[in-house]
Structure formats: C-alpha cells, structure tokens
Design a protein around this motif. Structure first.
Motif, short mmCIF file in Angstrom:
data_model
loop_
_atom_site.label_atom_id
_atom_site.label_comp_id
_atom_site.label_asym_id
_atom_site.label_seq_id
_atom_site.Cartn_x
_atom_site.Cartn_y
_atom_site.Cartn_z
N VAL A 1 -11.75 -4.49 3.69
CA VAL A 1 -10.44 -4.05 3.05
C VAL A 1 -10.07 -5.05 2.00
O VAL A 1 -9.70 -4.63 0.89
CB VAL A 1 -9.49 -4.08 4.40
N LEU B 1 -4.12 -9.59 6.96
CA LEU B 1 -4.81 -8.55 7.49
C LEU B 1 -5.35 -8.55 8.82
O LEU B 1 -5.65 -7.51 9.49
CB LEU B 1 -6.10 -8.35 6.36
N PRO C 1 -0.57 -7.44 10.54
CA PRO C 1 -2.34 -7.29 10.23
C PRO C 1 -2.74 -6.51 11.47
O PRO C 1 -2.52 -6.95 12.54
CB PRO C 1 -2.64 -8.79 10.43
N VAL D 1 -6.18 -5.06 10.97
CA VAL D 1 -7.68 -4.86 10.73
C VAL D 1 -8.33 -5.75 11.76
O VAL D 1 -8.00 -6.84 11.96
CB VAL D 1 -7.84 -5.08 9.12
N ARG E 1 0.78 -1.29 -0.12
CA ARG E 1 0.21 0.02 0.01
C ARG E 1 0.85 1.40 0.08
O ARG E 1 1.86 1.33 0.49
CB ARG E 1 -0.72 -0.01 1.35
N1 GLN Z 1 -3.43 -0.70 5.07
C1 GLN Z 1 -4.12 -2.03 4.99
C2 GLN Z 1 -5.44 -1.72 4.64
O1 GLN Z 1 -6.22 -0.97 5.37
C3 GLN Z 1 -3.83 -3.06 5.95
C4 GLN Z 1 -2.64 -3.58 5.93
C5 GLN Z 1 -2.46 -4.34 7.57
O2 GLN Z 1 -3.27 -4.78 8.09
N2 GLN Z 1 -1.15 -4.22 7.75
O3 GLN Z 1 -5.88 -1.69 3.58
#
Ligand code: GLN
Length: 281
Positions: free
Chosen positions: A198, A209, A188, A190, A94
């Motif tokens: 996501v 995630l 992760p 989330v 990302r």
């Molecule tokens: N940044 C990611 C998203 O929200 C999540 C990545 C993560 O969990 N490390 O799409």
C-alpha cells in the motif's frame, strides 16, 4: 524550453520509470512549478520557462521518479472538493474516504447540533470536510501523532474552521471526555504484511496504515472504547479494508447486541464503510 516541451519530456521520463499516470503527474508538477491552474496551463502551451522554473521542475520530476508521491511534492491534495495541505506526517487522503464523509453528513442530519469526533484525523480532511458542510456541528479531531495534528491545524486555519474543530492529541478516544452523537474514523486497517504494497513509495507514515497482523487491531480497540463515548441513538462510522466487513460486523454486534449495523460499498464495489447506529434508549 516551452511549457509544452517540458511537459512532453517529463511525461517520457516518468513513463520510462514506470510511474503510473505519467501525463497527469507531469502536468500536476509543471502547474505546481509555474503556479498556474489548468485553464491557464492549456491556454498558453508555448509559454517559456525561466531557467529557475526549469530547474525546479526537473527537481520535482526527479523526486517523483524516486518514488515520492506528487501530493507530498506539491503539498496539496484535493478531497471532497477542498484543497488540503499534506506532508509526510499524514496519510494522503484517498478518494474512497469521501464515502465515509457522505455517510456522516447524512447521519448528522438526525441531530440538532451534532457533536462529532473524528478519530485518527491525520491531515484533518474528514473533520474539516464535515465542518465545512455542517455549520451547526462541533467536531473533535484526535490523533496520536502530534506531527499529524500540526498538518491538521494548518488545514483548519486554511479552511477557517478552527473555531469548530478542536484538535486533541490522544490514543483513539482516550482524550475525548464527553459522549458524542457521531464517531467517525478512518483508522489503520492494512495487514502488517501488506503495508509495503500500500505504501509503495515508503513515504507515507507507517503508523497510519498498519492495522496489525489481521489489520483489525486498532479498529477493534476503537469499537471497545466507543462503549462509553457514544450517546443513545449515536452512530459509529468506520472505513474498513477489503474483506473485513463480516469480522467488524460480528465484533460490533457482539458488543452492541441492540445496534443496527449496515455496510456501504465504494465505487469499486468493496464494502468500505460500516455504520452502526445505537437505539434511542
Ligand atoms: N485506503 C488505504 C489504502 O488501502 C488505507 C487507509 C487505512 O489504512 N485507513 O490505500
């Protein structure tokens, strides 16, 4: 069919199927089909596609319509100015994670031959970007997923840093034997309930995630493990999710009362990176 005609048709199809950035996606897939860069693409809009190329292109467009991210279709994603190979065994890098890498580079300047560990390396984008920018650094890149490490290994070879990035399989820091100067991790984070929002396509690895009920499970474990794995004056850099900064700061300050803790915001104004520095003694 010319390249321009194919592009217009694909753009329309993608837009009709509510794919965001339909123009860009249509172009990306077409350039991948024709194996050409942007300049070539725009200087020859009336190039004729062969039957084979047309067939391939519509297959790519079809896959995109079914939800597969274009990075998995093309096998490429740019991160920190480098081209990474990606597939469904690792999260797609990302853009906000570039902030984490920038901070690590700034901090690495404090150490002579920095010893760094990247936890949850995935496709290796963080570790490899650091290796490319920090020629004196030695980096361990750890992941619990052997499939992800295969992706990272391919990227290490591609970027010719395999001699300085050592890949290790393991749960967080368990396989790291020596204390390091810098621990960096995009783990992760989330919330389990939010993962489907996501991972809209369902194509990305759930494991990469899912941070548990409150999103903090894995990050907290790493903070605890870092106790024996960080040198004096060492630095822990973590990417975090929306609204997690206070919880992480409190948790860290409790564990490391004499540490200095700061946050950095991403381009959306979200506190995205937490940086903890230990005192020298
Ligand atoms: N940044 C990611 C998203 O929200 C999540 C990545 C993560 O969990 N490390 O799409």
């Amino acid at each position: 069919m010319t390249s321009r005609q194919a592009l217009n048709r694909a753009r329309e199809l993608l837009a009709n199927h509510k794919i965001e950035d339909a123009s860009l996606e249509a172009e990306l897939l077409l350039r991948h089909t024709l194996k050409i860069d942007r300049t070539q693409f725009y200087t020859e809009p009336d190039r004729m596609l062969t039957k084979q190329q047309e067939e391939t292109y519509w297959q790519f467009v079809e896959r995109r319509i079914k939800g597969e991210p274009s990075a998995y279709i093309t096998g490429h994603r740019e991160f920190f100015g480098l081209d990474f190979y990606v597939d469904k065994n690792a999260l797609i890098p990302r853009p906000e994670t570039e902030l984490l890498v920038e901070q690590a580079i700034a901090h690495a300047g404090k150490y002579l031959n920095p010893l760094i560990v990247d936890v949850g390396t995935g496709c290796g984008n963080i570790a490899i970007s650091l290796a490319a920018r920090l020629p004196q650094a030695k980096i361990y890149a750890i992941d619990i997923s052997e499939a992800a490490l295969k992706v990272a290994s391919r990227n290490c070879l591609k970027h010719q840093v395999a001699d300085r990035v050592k890949l290790l399989v393991g749960n967080l820091l368990e396989s790291a034997t020596t204390p390091v100067d810098l621990i960096i991790a995009n783990l992760p984070y989330v919330l389990t309930a939010d993962v489907p929002q996501v991972n809209t396509s369902g194509f990305e690895p759930h494991l990469a995630l899912d941070g548990g009920l409150d999103g903090m499970n894995v990050i907290k474990k790493l903070c605890l493990q870092a106790k024996d794995k960080l040198q004096p004056a060492g630095c822990l850099l973590l990417e975090i999710g929306v609204g997690q900064s206070k919880i992480v700061a409190d948790f860290l300050q409790n564990l490391y009362p004499s540490a200095n803790i700061v946050f950095m915001s991403d381009f959306n104004g979200i506190e995205r990176v937490v940086c903890m520095t230990l005192p020298k003694h």
